[in-house]
Write a protein that holds these residues in place. Structure first.
Motif, mmCIF file in Angstrom:
data_model
loop_
_atom_site.group_PDB
_atom_site.id
_atom_site.type_symbol
_atom_site.label_atom_id
_atom_site.label_comp_id
_atom_site.label_asym_id
_atom_site.label_seq_id
_atom_site.Cartn_x
_atom_site.Cartn_y
_atom_site.Cartn_z
ATOM 1 N N THR A 89 0.848 -1.203 0.000
ATOM 2 C CA THR A 89 0.000 0.000 0.000
ATOM 3 C C THR A 89 0.877 1.244 0.000
ATOM 4 O O THR A 89 0.641 2.194 -0.749
ATOM 5 C CB THR A 89 -0.921 -0.003 1.247
ATOM 6 O OG1 THR A 89 -1.588 -1.259 1.330
ATOM 7 C CG2 THR A 89 -1.948 1.117 1.183
ATOM 8 N N LYS A 90 1.915 1.210 0.860
ATOM 9 C CA LYS A 90 2.846 2.350 0.902
ATOM 10 C C LYS A 90 3.493 2.560 -0.475
ATOM 11 O O LYS A 90 3.637 3.688 -0.944
ATOM 12 C CB LYS A 90 3.965 2.104 1.926
ATOM 13 C CG LYS A 90 3.513 2.203 3.371
ATOM 14 C CD LYS A 90 4.745 1.988 4.272
ATOM 15 C CE LYS A 90 4.360 1.889 5.722
ATOM 16 N NZ LYS A 90 5.453 1.471 6.600
ATOM 17 N N ALA A 91 3.905 1.443 -1.085
ATOM 18 C CA ALA A 91 4.587 1.536 -2.384
ATOM 19 C C ALA A 91 3.647 2.110 -3.446
ATOM 20 O O ALA A 91 4.063 2.897 -4.304
ATOM 21 C CB ALA A 91 5.092 0.158 -2.801
ATOM 22 N N PHE A 92 2.385 1.728 -3.364
ATOM 23 C CA PHE A 92 1.399 2.258 -4.321
ATOM 24 C C PHE A 92 1.295 3.782 -4.178
ATOM 25 O O PHE A 92 1.361 4.523 -5.173
ATOM 26 C CB PHE A 92 0.044 1.575 -4.083
ATOM 27 C CG PHE A 92 -1.118 2.197 -4.797
ATOM 28 C CD1 PHE A 92 -1.019 2.589 -6.135
ATOM 29 C CD2 PHE A 92 -2.331 2.394 -4.140
ATOM 30 C CE1 PHE A 92 -2.106 3.172 -6.800
ATOM 31 C CE2 PHE A 92 -3.407 2.976 -4.795
ATOM 32 C CZ PHE A 92 -3.294 3.364 -6.120
ATOM 33 N N PHE A 93 1.167 4.260 -2.950
ATOM 34 C CA PHE A 93 1.058 5.715 -2.749
ATOM 35 C C PHE A 93 2.351 6.423 -3.184
ATOM 36 O O PHE A 93 2.314 7.513 -3.727
ATOM 37 C CB PHE A 93 0.732 6.040 -1.283
ATOM 38 C CG PHE A 93 -0.626 5.545 -0.826
ATOM 39 C CD1 PHE A 93 -1.608 5.206 -1.749
ATOM 40 C CD2 PHE A 93 -0.938 5.428 0.531
ATOM 41 C CE1 PHE A 93 -2.864 4.750 -1.356
ATOM 42 C CE2 PHE A 93 -2.192 4.976 0.943
ATOM 43 C CZ PHE A 93 -3.149 4.627 0.001
ATOM 44 N N LYS A 94 3.475 5.751 -2.930
ATOM 45 C CA LYS A 94 4.759 6.339 -3.333
ATOM 46 C C LYS A 94 4.849 6.432 -4.865
ATOM 47 O O LYS A 94 5.379 7.402 -5.410
ATOM 48 C CB LYS A 94 5.908 5.479 -2.789
ATOM 49 C CG LYS A 94 7.195 6.231 -2.672
ATOM 50 C CD LYS A 94 8.248 5.446 -1.920
ATOM 51 C CE LYS A 94 9.596 6.138 -2.125
ATOM 52 N NZ LYS A 94 10.709 5.286 -1.879
ATOM 53 N N SER A 95 4.283 5.424 -5.540
ATOM 54 C CA SER A 95 4.326 5.442 -7.012
ATOM 55 C C SER A 95 3.522 6.610 -7.577
ATOM 56 O O SER A 95 3.678 6.993 -8.733
ATOM 57 C CB SER A 95 3.787 4.117 -7.584
ATOM 58 O OG SER A 95 2.370 4.082 -7.484
ATOM 59 N N LEU A 96 2.651 7.177 -6.733
ATOM 60 C CA LEU A 96 1.875 8.346 -7.167
ATOM 61 C C LEU A 96 2.591 9.647 -6.792
ATOM 62 O O LEU A 96 2.059 10.739 -6.957
ATOM 63 C CB LEU A 96 0.481 8.311 -6.504
ATOM 64 C CG LEU A 96 -0.390 7.082 -6.809
ATOM 65 C CD1 LEU A 96 -1.669 7.113 -5.986
ATOM 66 C CD2 LEU A 96 -0.728 7.008 -8.298
ATOM 67 N N GLY A 97 3.801 9.499 -6.244
ATOM 68 C CA GLY A 97 4.613 10.672 -5.925
ATOM 69 C C GLY A 97 4.210 11.366 -4.635
ATOM 70 O O GLY A 97 4.473 12.560 -4.462
#
Ligand code: NZQ
Ligand code: ZN
Length: 386
Positions: free
Chosen positions: A331-339
């Protein structure tokens, strides 16, 4: 599954150029419109001009309330109520994102109340009647275009509170994905996170026997993950925008919460943060959500988190707790992928205000149904998110 009553009140007109049918929709209810919009994006991208031509051609008279801010303020609601009364307007057309739509809803019920509209939000006044509302959606995020919720901020008390009522559901919403092409990359990312958060808030509930609801939510989560980063690189791609626009409405139109409760703790906490610091709703959610997950996973059996990991991120393994922890990292990685950032201190929040925000989030008592949280719990989550 719990019992439920469900009615999808809002007529959805989805697709390119659907605005052309708006006069007929408005005329079902009115001839005197309050046109509500934000700080100018609809003038820059041409929607305002297109709409005004249609209204004029069809002899629909209107007055304007513009300048609605993100995290809309109760002062704008008061302004709108006054305009409706002075000009005897009988329909509200909201053109914008969640802030504009929420403001329109509060005006719609405020017109019929002798009390100040903030009284609805502090539970001192009941909604009994409302003007009909129509929507032209310009930003995919909140689901406000197809639900009866309105979230309004009060600068004087530094509070951000919500109301909900079936009569606040828009009569129609025009969902033209091309209207969202001009939404900035940051704002698009906030929108994706808001949609995703609505899914999580309903997914994590204590009831058993919600197989159908959970699978529906998971497929919408996968849609957010699949298109979230894509839309940032190709903002003018109709299909990407269309998928997210429909996901926005389906995620918070009441369908997914049929037969179950929802948790909504993350939203209560985020509203307390944006009430004080006026940050974008989706940005606050992106930061708080993983820390809420970590706090709650530690206190609960991990079955639901393991479902989430296996079904949304295709994680494999026998150990539910390990899958749950991995799902939080995903989940964290997903939000990070959105910058998006991952700490409250990175968005201007001061450590000294965490206690105050924890109290605001629990103003009406404990929050959450999946995991009940009191003021101390919320403080701990804010501290780790800081
Ligand atoms: O003001 P303008 O110039 O229109 O610019 C807006 C605003 O600055 C811009 N924007 C919107 N459409 C655009 C565009 N810019 C370029 N092109 C377009 N097509 O986007 C900015 C943010 O708009 P806003 O309406 O604030 O965003 P959003 O839709 O995320 O709404 C957030 C508000 O809704 C509440 C949030 O708390 C927050 O106050 N929520 C409402 C809910 C509901 N009613 O169901 C549920 C949510 O959980 C949420 O709490
Ligand atoms: Zn939200």
């Amino acid at each position: 599954m719990l019992d439920f009553d469900y009615q999808a009140e809002t007529r959805i007109l989805f697709g390119k150029d659907k605005i052309k049918g708006i006069a007929g929709e408005i005329k079902k209810y009115s001839a005197r419109v309050l046109l509500v919009y934000g700080k100018g994006s609809i003038k820059t991208n041409g929607i305002h001009q297109e709409l005004v031509s249609i209204l004029n051609e069809n002899k629909i008279s209107f007055n304007e309330l513009s300048g609605i801010e993100p995290n809309p303020k109760i002062s704008s609601v008061r302004q709108g109520i006054a305009l409706c009364r002075v000009h005897e307007l009988d329909f509200i057309l909201a053109v914008g994102g969640g802030s504009v739509i929420d403001c329109a809803k509060a005006i719609a019920c405020g017109v019929y109340s002798e009390k100040d509209p903030w009284d609805f939000f502090i539970k001192k006044s009941e909604i009994i009647k409302a003007l009909p509302i129509g929507v032209i959606l310009t930003l995919s995020a909140t689901g406000s275009e197809s639900n009866g919720f309105s979230v309004i901020s009060n600068k004087d008390t530094e509070e951000k509170l919500g109301i909900g009522h079936d009569i606040l559901k828009p009569k129609f919403s025009i969902l033209d994905p091309s209207y969202t092409f001009t939404v900035s990359s940051k704002q698009s990312a906030y929108g994706v996170v808001d949609i995703y958060s609505h899914l999580l808030e309903q997914y994590f509930s204590p009831e058993k026997g919600t197989f159908l609801q959970d699978r529906l939510a998971e497929s919408l989560m996968k849609t957010c993950i699949h298109y979230g980063a894509k839309v940032l690189t190709k903002p003018n791609n109709y299909e990407f925008r269309a998928q997210l626009m429909w996901a926005s409405s389906l995620s918070l139109n009441g369908l997914l919460s049929c037969g179950k409760t929802g948790d909504w703790s993350t939203h209560f906490i985020e509203h307390a943060v944006s009430a004080v610091y006026d940050i974008a709703h989706g940005l606050g959610l992106a930061i708080i959500t993983p820390y809420w997950m970590e706090y709650v996973l530690g206190a609960k059996d991990s079955g639901k988190f393991a479902d989430y990991g296996r079904n949304v991120f295709s994680l494999q393994g026998q150990d539910d707790a390990a899958i749950g922890r991995d799902a939080i990292e995903q989940t964290k990685a997903f939000f990070k992928s959105l910058g998006l950032p991952s700490r409250l201190k990175d968005v201007g929040v001061e450590e000294g205000s965490l206690g105050q925000m924890a109290k605001k989030a629990t103003k009406f008592g404990s929050i959450g149904s999946y995991s009940k949280l009191d003021t101390n719990d919320v403080y701990e989550i804010l501290k780790t998110a800081y």
